[in-house]
Motif scaffolding. Structure first.
Motif, PDB file in Angstrom:
ATOM      1  N   ASP A  17      -6.368   8.107  -3.047  1.00 35.72           N
ATOM      2  CA  ASP A  17      -5.537   7.604  -4.164  1.00 35.72           C
ATOM      3  C   ASP A  17      -6.308   6.642  -5.044  1.00 35.72           C
ATOM      4  O   ASP A  17      -6.407   6.818  -6.246  1.00 35.72           O
ATOM      5  CB  ASP A  17      -4.316   6.854  -3.612  1.00 35.72           C
ATOM      6  CG  ASP A  17      -3.234   7.808  -3.187  1.00 35.72           C
ATOM      7  OD1 ASP A  17      -3.442   9.033  -3.350  1.00 35.72           O
ATOM      8  OD2 ASP A  17      -2.190   7.346  -2.682  1.00 35.72           O
ATOM      9  N   LEU A  18      -6.854   5.596  -4.406  1.00 35.32           N
ATOM     10  CA  LEU A  18      -7.459   4.525  -5.211  1.00 35.32           C
ATOM     11  C   LEU A  18      -8.759   4.965  -5.874  1.00 35.32           C
ATOM     12  O   LEU A  18      -9.013   4.618  -7.019  1.00 35.32           O
ATOM     13  CB  LEU A  18      -7.683   3.280  -4.351  1.00 35.32           C
ATOM     14  CG  LEU A  18      -6.412   2.470  -4.072  1.00 35.32           C
ATOM     15  CD1 LEU A  18      -6.740   1.144  -3.420  1.00 35.32           C
ATOM     16  CD2 LEU A  18      -5.622   2.221  -5.357  1.00 35.32           C
ATOM     17  N   LEU A  19      -9.558   5.738  -5.167  1.00 33.51           N
ATOM     18  CA  LEU A  19     -10.822   6.179  -5.775  1.00 33.51           C
ATOM     19  C   LEU A  19     -10.548   7.140  -6.936  1.00 33.51           C
ATOM     20  O   LEU A  19     -11.244   7.119  -7.949  1.00 33.51           O
ATOM     21  CB  LEU A  19     -11.722   6.846  -4.721  1.00 33.51           C
ATOM     22  CG  LEU A  19     -12.296   5.886  -3.668  1.00 33.51           C
ATOM     23  CD1 LEU A  19     -12.936   6.649  -2.513  1.00 33.51           C
ATOM     24  CD2 LEU A  19     -13.310   4.927  -4.292  1.00 33.51           C
ATOM     25  N   THR A  20      -9.522   7.964  -6.790  1.00 32.55           N
ATOM     26  CA  THR A  20      -9.165   8.870  -7.881  1.00 32.55           C
ATOM     27  C   THR A  20      -8.716   8.068  -9.099  1.00 32.55           C
ATOM     28  O   THR A  20      -9.073   8.381 -10.231  1.00 32.55           O
ATOM     29  CB  THR A  20      -8.061   9.843  -7.420  1.00 32.55           C
ATOM     30  OG1 THR A  20      -8.491  10.456  -6.202  1.00 32.55           O
ATOM     31  CG2 THR A  20      -7.802  10.925  -8.453  1.00 32.55           C
ATOM     32  N   LYS A  21      -7.926   7.010  -8.827  1.00 31.96           N
ATOM     33  CA  LYS A  21      -7.475   6.145  -9.938  1.00 31.96           C
ATOM     34  C   LYS A  21      -8.648   5.499 -10.668  1.00 31.96           C
ATOM     35  O   LYS A  21      -8.541   5.157 -11.843  1.00 31.96           O
ATOM     36  CB  LYS A  21      -6.528   5.056  -9.413  1.00 31.96           C
ATOM     37  CG  LYS A  21      -5.101   5.532  -9.342  1.00 31.96           C
ATOM     38  CD  LYS A  21      -4.134   4.399  -9.030  1.00 31.96           C
ATOM     39  CE  LYS A  21      -2.810   4.986  -8.525  1.00 31.96           C
ATOM     40  NZ  LYS A  21      -2.284   4.256  -7.372  1.00 31.96           N
ATOM     41  N   GLU A  22      -9.760   5.314  -9.954  1.00 32.58           N
ATOM     42  CA  GLU A  22     -10.955   4.736 -10.581  1.00 32.58           C
ATOM     43  C   GLU A  22     -11.668   5.759 -11.474  1.00 32.58           C
ATOM     44  O   GLU A  22     -12.737   5.473 -12.012  1.00 32.58           O
ATOM     45  CB  GLU A  22     -11.951   4.286  -9.505  1.00 32.58           C
ATOM     46  CG  GLU A  22     -11.450   3.180  -8.601  1.00 32.58           C
ATOM     47  CD  GLU A  22     -11.718   1.787  -9.162  1.00 32.58           C
ATOM     48  OE1 GLU A  22     -12.816   1.556  -9.701  1.00 32.58           O
ATOM     49  OE2 GLU A  22     -10.816   0.938  -9.063  1.00 32.58           O
ATOM     50  N   GLY A  23     -11.139   6.966 -11.533  1.00 33.18           N
ATOM     51  CA  GLY A  23     -11.767   7.995 -12.359  1.00 33.18           C
ATOM     52  C   GLY A  23     -12.884   8.735 -11.633  1.00 33.18           C
ATOM     53  O   GLY A  23     -13.720   9.388 -12.253  1.00 33.18           O
ATOM     54  N   LEU A  24     -12.890   8.657 -10.294  1.00 34.05           N
ATOM     55  CA  LEU A  24     -13.951   9.314  -9.518  1.00 34.05           C
ATOM     56  C   LEU A  24     -13.415  10.616  -8.911  1.00 34.05           C
ATOM     57  O   LEU A  24     -12.211  10.764  -8.731  1.00 34.05           O
ATOM     58  CB  LEU A  24     -14.418   8.369  -8.411  1.00 34.05           C
ATOM     59  CG  LEU A  24     -14.906   7.009  -8.927  1.00 34.05           C
ATOM     60  CD1 LEU A  24     -14.970   5.990  -7.805  1.00 34.05           C
ATOM     61  CD2 LEU A  24     -16.272   7.154  -9.586  1.00 34.05           C
ATOM     62  N   SER A  25     -14.325  11.546  -8.620  1.00 36.79           N
ATOM     63  CA  SER A  25     -13.909  12.778  -7.930  1.00 36.79           C
ATOM     64  C   SER A  25     -14.143  12.577  -6.446  1.00 36.79           C
ATOM     65  O   SER A  25     -15.254  12.256  -6.032  1.00 36.79           O
ATOM     66  CB  SER A  25     -14.737  13.974  -8.379  1.00 36.79           C
ATOM     67  OG  SER A  25     -14.801  14.010  -9.771  1.00 36.79           O
ATOM     68  N   VAL A  26     -13.106  12.792  -5.670  1.00 35.60           N
ATOM     69  CA  VAL A  26     -13.188  12.505  -4.237  1.00 35.60           C
ATOM     70  C   VAL A  26     -13.181  13.802  -3.426  1.00 35.60           C
ATOM     71  O   VAL A  26     -12.342  14.672  -3.635  1.00 35.60           O
ATOM     72  CB  VAL A  26     -12.008  11.613  -3.794  1.00 35.60           C
ATOM     73  CG1 VAL A  26     -12.213  11.121  -2.370  1.00 35.60           C
ATOM     74  CG2 VAL A  26     -11.853  10.430  -4.736  1.00 35.60           C
ATOM     75  N   PHE A  27     -14.126  13.916  -2.521  1.00 36.38           N
ATOM     76  CA  PHE A  27     -14.246  15.091  -1.651  1.00 36.38           C
ATOM     77  C   PHE A  27     -14.113  14.640  -0.205  1.00 36.38           C
ATOM     78  O   PHE A  27     -14.759  13.682   0.198  1.00 36.38           O
ATOM     79  CB  PHE A  27     -15.591  15.775  -1.867  1.00 36.38           C
ATOM     80  CG  PHE A  27     -15.800  16.207  -3.294  1.00 36.38           C
ATOM     81  CD1 PHE A  27     -15.416  17.472  -3.703  1.00 36.38           C
ATOM     82  CD2 PHE A  27     -16.347  15.337  -4.225  1.00 36.38           C
ATOM     83  CE1 PHE A  27     -15.573  17.873  -5.015  1.00 36.38           C
ATOM     84  CE2 PHE A  27     -16.518  15.729  -5.544  1.00 36.38           C
ATOM     85  CZ  PHE A  27     -16.131  16.994  -5.948  1.00 36.38           C
ATOM     86  N   TYR A  28     -13.289  15.324   0.553  1.00 35.35           N
ATOM     87  CA  TYR A  28     -13.060  14.904   1.935  1.00 35.35           C
ATOM     88  C   TYR A  28     -12.959  16.136   2.825  1.00 35.35           C
ATOM     89  O   TYR A  28     -12.709  17.236   2.355  1.00 35.35           O
ATOM     90  CB  TYR A  28     -11.802  14.031   2.019  1.00 35.35           C
ATOM     91  CG  TYR A  28     -10.643  14.588   1.242  1.00 35.35           C
ATOM     92  CD1 TYR A  28     -10.511  14.317  -0.120  1.00 35.35           C
ATOM     93  CD2 TYR A  28      -9.704  15.417   1.850  1.00 35.35           C
ATOM     94  CE1 TYR A  28      -9.468  14.854  -0.846  1.00 35.35           C
ATOM     95  CE2 TYR A  28      -8.655  15.955   1.122  1.00 35.35           C
ATOM     96  CZ  TYR A  28      -8.546  15.672  -0.232  1.00 35.35           C
ATOM     97  OH  TYR A  28      -7.528  16.214  -0.959  1.00 35.35           O
ATOM     98  N   PRO A  29     -13.140  15.938   4.133  1.00 37.20           N
ATOM     99  CA  PRO A  29     -13.181  17.087   5.044  1.00 37.20           C
ATOM    100  C   PRO A  29     -11.802  17.714   5.211  1.00 37.20           C
ATOM    101  O   PRO A  29     -10.835  17.006   5.488  1.00 37.20           O
ATOM    102  CB  PRO A  29     -13.647  16.481   6.374  1.00 37.20           C
ATOM    103  CG  PRO A  29     -13.638  15.011   6.207  1.00 37.20           C
ATOM    104  CD  PRO A  29     -13.368  14.662   4.799  1.00 37.20           C
ATOM    105  N   LYS A  30     -11.723  19.008   5.018  1.00 36.58           N
ATOM    106  CA  LYS A  30     -10.460  19.727   5.241  1.00 36.58           C
ATOM    107  C   LYS A  30     -10.678  20.883   6.214  1.00 36.58           C
ATOM    108  O   LYS A  30     -10.133  20.891   7.304  1.00 36.58           O
ATOM    109  CB  LYS A  30      -9.938  20.281   3.906  1.00 36.58           C
ATOM    110  CG  LYS A  30      -9.325  19.198   3.024  1.00 36.58           C
ATOM    111  CD  LYS A  30      -8.456  19.813   1.934  1.00 36.58           C
ATOM    112  CE  LYS A  30      -9.133  19.702   0.600  1.00 36.58           C
ATOM    113  NZ  LYS A  30      -8.352  20.227  -0.519  1.00 36.58           N
ATOM    114  N   GLU A  31     -11.497  21.849   5.791  1.00 38.33           N
ATOM    115  CA  GLU A  31     -11.716  23.043   6.616  1.00 38.33           C
ATOM    116  C   GLU A  31     -12.618  22.749   7.815  1.00 38.33           C
ATOM    117  O   GLU A  31     -12.487  23.350   8.870  1.00 38.33           O
ATOM    118  CB  GLU A  31     -12.374  24.143   5.783  1.00 38.33           C
ATOM    119  CG  GLU A  31     -11.504  24.670   4.667  1.00 38.33           C
ATOM    120  CD  GLU A  31     -10.363  25.510   5.205  1.00 38.33           C
ATOM    121  OE1 GLU A  31     -10.578  26.257   6.160  1.00 38.33           O
ATOM    122  OE2 GLU A  31      -9.243  25.383   4.654  1.00 38.33           O
TER     123      GLU A  31
END
Ligand code: ZN
Ligand code: ZN
Ligand code: FE
Length: 753
Positions: free
Chosen positions: A703-717
């Motif tokens: 949430d917060l990093l996205t609000k900073e205008g950054l693209s966030v990638f995290y482990p899903k698969e």
């Protein structure tokens, strides 16, 4: 005429009969066959029908198929007069083996239909369902190279097997009560008992017995989840006081025990049929000991006909936990489990490839994969860069390896969680099979920098070039791989433990990184860890060390003797058997122990989970966070620990403290990332490491990093935990080799102390 090549999971999933029926319907002539490259088709006929054929191939493929690539070439007609299914051709190329598939609804219907030939036959299957991975020895997938080889098809089965219009056309595990595998029920000394095995099993479960049940990829240990005594006894025998057990039940009974959404229900019913972690209902029939101190419950649906048979109105919920001892690999023979079980429901189809249940945790509108095994392996996935044939050996916890070649990666199932002989044997055996199936002879290997991991020892014995990869660099690279990233990123690795280049135990790291190297921009400041990894099961000792070295009060610590305190003080003063750590996992241990949650933990991440769960009951208005200090490349957590102490002494509730603690981590992470982004211009942020399985932290950071205008990638698969570090290792090793070849000297750098 068209020549079509289809790649992906197209073998053993009913693709050829699907192609056959479609071609016949459209009056096309030619053939289809399985090759090691996937599926080949040559067809000729009217142009409009050929177009329709291609559309329908893509749109109406069998449910278990997964098309990765689809090539069409136009060639001159060859004068075919009919359409036929030809024998498999063998040549070199990418190989796909289908994962084990949950029994399909057509088979379930037949299973319950008294008029059906396979009524109540517990091994009923078809081209859309049943075992695949667990029974295969060699490729291409064909009955003689599976463990079904021992069973000679009866006439009835053979007719269906050879009929392209049948749902069982070339269903390799096809069987019936006359020709296929059979159940037996054994007592604890493995003597067969007279009677109908399934009835005996149900009786035993109902009377509170603990039963070993042979499944698809291994044994489950089962007991009635509503029977307090049985669950308690199972905990005692498995020497597993707190770690949650998963519960299997019929789909219609799921909502009586957990708050299951429609999309979660879909996942439970899918061919992958994983364990899904779902919030519990406050009141339910399930024993509180199934998942103690835990608001969630892992549930899964019956995925074999045998499982369907286990349940009825007087037996609704079963604990079905992996049949193993401690962290050993899952058992495939009842003899491995004597002493743990009162009796066994077993059968005579051999399990060749062990494979645990997969575990998925839903988070808002997405899922994270906590254990990638049955239903997922050995399906390949594609990498963002091309690789030489490479082996990534993995780490020490949640061991799994990866084999890569070009842009394809084959990740092994979860193998084990310790460095025992049994784990090593399973590792070597699975690796040997993977090499053969996927025709990858590694020319390069990568392992962890930790000198004493089983997987490092294994790598050291290899004759190929071996690249040692820093654990958290590998964590970040594995998430980059999942998201097809191949550029510098800001990578956050919040983890339990990983060997650092300076010999310290890292785990609270913020890097700028790409595959070729990393720079350690920030890390939690070093704290003393007396006794190293051995202290990890005693969070209260960690808390004492952290508090004592910060000059703080320790009176509120529970379950620590004055002798222990004295020993730890001496270790800190004399720097004897003392390690330095920047681990985020240890910070969670420290704060949890300060709150008196678990002075001693009995499974990995127990403290972090307990703190996460406390947040769920925290007041809804946003609480503040604790102070910290960013200085040089240190994230100084001493002010945070001091403030937590003060809150405890002031009687602030545990829920509030836990929430403030999570907020603090999110705050300092965002601040550190902001600084790095300002400095480097990097806008892509990668979240990785075992601590990212903490949903409060994961959601907060996204949430917060996205609000900073950054693209966030995290482990899903791929799992955030050590279950996927091998993928990162393989890519990093490849970039090191490329660098050497092209003589660009972008060496691994470290700015850590
Ligand atoms: Zn089926
Ligand atoms: Zn038969
Ligand atoms: Fe890790």
């Amino acid at each position: 005429m068209l020549k079509i090549k289809i790649n992906g999971i197209v073998q053993g999933v009913g693709f050829r009969p699907f192609v056959f029926i479609l071609a016949k319907k459209l009056h096309l002539k030619g053939f289809t066959l399985n090759s090691n490259d996937g599926l080949e088709i040559e067809v000729q006929g009217r142009r409009d029908n050929l177009q329709k054929f291609i559309d329908l191939l893509k749109k109406t493929a069998p449910p278990a198929a997964k098309i990765e690539s689809f090539q069409v070439k136009t060639l001159p007609n060859k004068g075919y007069t009919d359409f036929e299914i030809r024998k498999s051709s063998r040549n070199r190329g990418l190989t796909f083996i289908a994962p084990d598939l949950a029994v399909c609804q057509d088979c379930v219907r037949e299973f319950y239909d008294p008029g059906d030939y396979r009524y109540q036959y517990p091994f009923i299957n078809c081209t859309n369902c049943g075992p695949r991975y667990s029974i295969i020895e060699k490729t291409p997938y064909d009955r003689p190279v599976t463990t079904m080889n021992e069973f000679e098809m009866c006439e009835y089965c053979r007719k269906e097997y050879e009929n392209p219009y049948s749902r069982r056309f070339h269903a390799q595990p096809i069987a019936c009560q006359n020709c296929g595998p059979k159940l037996t029920f054994l007592d604890k000394s493995l003597q067969e008992l007279p009677g109908r095995p399934i009835d005996l099993c149900r009786e035993a479960l109902k009377s509170g017995k603990i039963v070993g049940i042979k499944g698809i990829g291994g044994f489950h240990i089962a007991c009635d989840a509503t029977n307090e005594m049985a669950v308690g006894e199972l905990r005692k025998r498995k020497n597993r006081p707190h770690k949650p057990f998963a519960v299997m039940c019929r789909v219609k009974d799921v909502r009586a025990i957990v708050k299951c959404s429609d999309s979660q229900m879909k996942l439970l019913k899918s061919v992958k049929a994983p364990i899904v972690i779902i919030p519990k209902n406050k009141q339910s029939a399930i024993s509180g000991m199934t998942a103690p101190f835990n608001p969630n419950l892992g549930v899964f649906a019956p995925y074999t006909p045998l499982h369907y048979q286990l349940f009825n109105e007087s037996l609704l919920y079963l604990i079905m936990t992996s049949g193993n001892i401690n962290d050993e690999p899952i058992a495939v023979n009842e003899s491995e489990l004597t002493g743990l079980c009162d009796c066994f429901l077993t059968h005579n189809r051999q399990i060749l490839n062990r494979c645990d249940d997969s575990v998925i945790r839903p988070v808002n509108n997405f899922y994270i994969n906590l254990r990638r095994a049955r239903g997922y392996v050995p399906s390949p996935f594609s990498l963002p860069v091309s690789t030489v044939p490479t082996l990534g050996t993995g780490a020490e916890m949640k061991i799994s390896f990866v084999l890569t070649r070009d842009r394809a990666a084959y990740l092994s199932p979860y193998i084990g969680n310790n460095n025992s002989k049994a784990t090593e044997d399973f590792y070597v055996e699975t690796l040997d099979r993977y090499k053969k199936w996927f025709k990858i002879q590694p020319e390069l290997a990568a392992c962890d920098m930790h000198p004493d991991y089983l997987t490092t020892h294994y790598a050291n014995k290899l004759t190929t070039t071996v690249i040692k990869v820093q654990h958290h660099h590998a964590h970040i690279a594995s998430v980059m791989a999942e998201h097809q990233l191949n550029e510098p990123v800001i990578g956050i690795a919040y983890d339990g433990t990983g060997y650092g280049e300076d010999g310290a135990m890292w785990g609270g790291e913020i890097f700028t990184a790409d595959y070729s190297g990393y720079s350690r921009r920030y890390h939690l400041n070093y704290m003393p860890l007396p006794g190293g990894d051995a202290a990890i099961t005693y969070p209260v000792r960690i808390a004492y060390a952290y508090l004592h070295s910060s000059g703080e009060e320790t009176v509120f610590l529970r379950d620590i003797s004055s002798l222990e305190k004295k020993t730890i003080t001496r270790q800190i003063d004399n720097k004897f058997n003392l390690f330095q750590t920047s681990s985020m996992g240890r910070l969670f241990d420290c704060v949890a122990a300060m709150l008196g949650l678990f002075p001693r933990i009995t499974f990995e991440a127990q403290s972090a989970m307990a703190l996460e769960f406390l947040c769920a009951d925290a007041p809804t208005e946003k609480v503040a966070s604790y102070p910290y200090e960013l200085k040089g490349c240190d994230i100084n957590i001493v002010p945070l620990i001091r403030a937590v102490s003060k809150d405890i002494l002031n009687g602030i509730s545990k829920n509030v403290i836990a929430e403030k603690f999570h907020n603090s981590i999110i705050d300092f992470t965002v601040e550190a990332v902001r600084e790095i982004s300002k400095d480097t211009g990097l806008k892509k942020i990668v979240l990785s490491g075992g601590v990212m399985q903490n949903v409060i932290l994961l959601k907060g950071l996204i949430d917060l990093l996205t609000k900073e205008g950054l693209s966030v990638f995290y482990p899903k698969e791929l799992p955030a935990n050590d279950g996927a570090v091998s993928v990162g290792q393989a890519l990093i090793a490849n970039s090191q080799v490329n660098i050497k070849e092209t003589r660009h000297s972008l060496k691994t750098r470290s700015t850590g102390r």
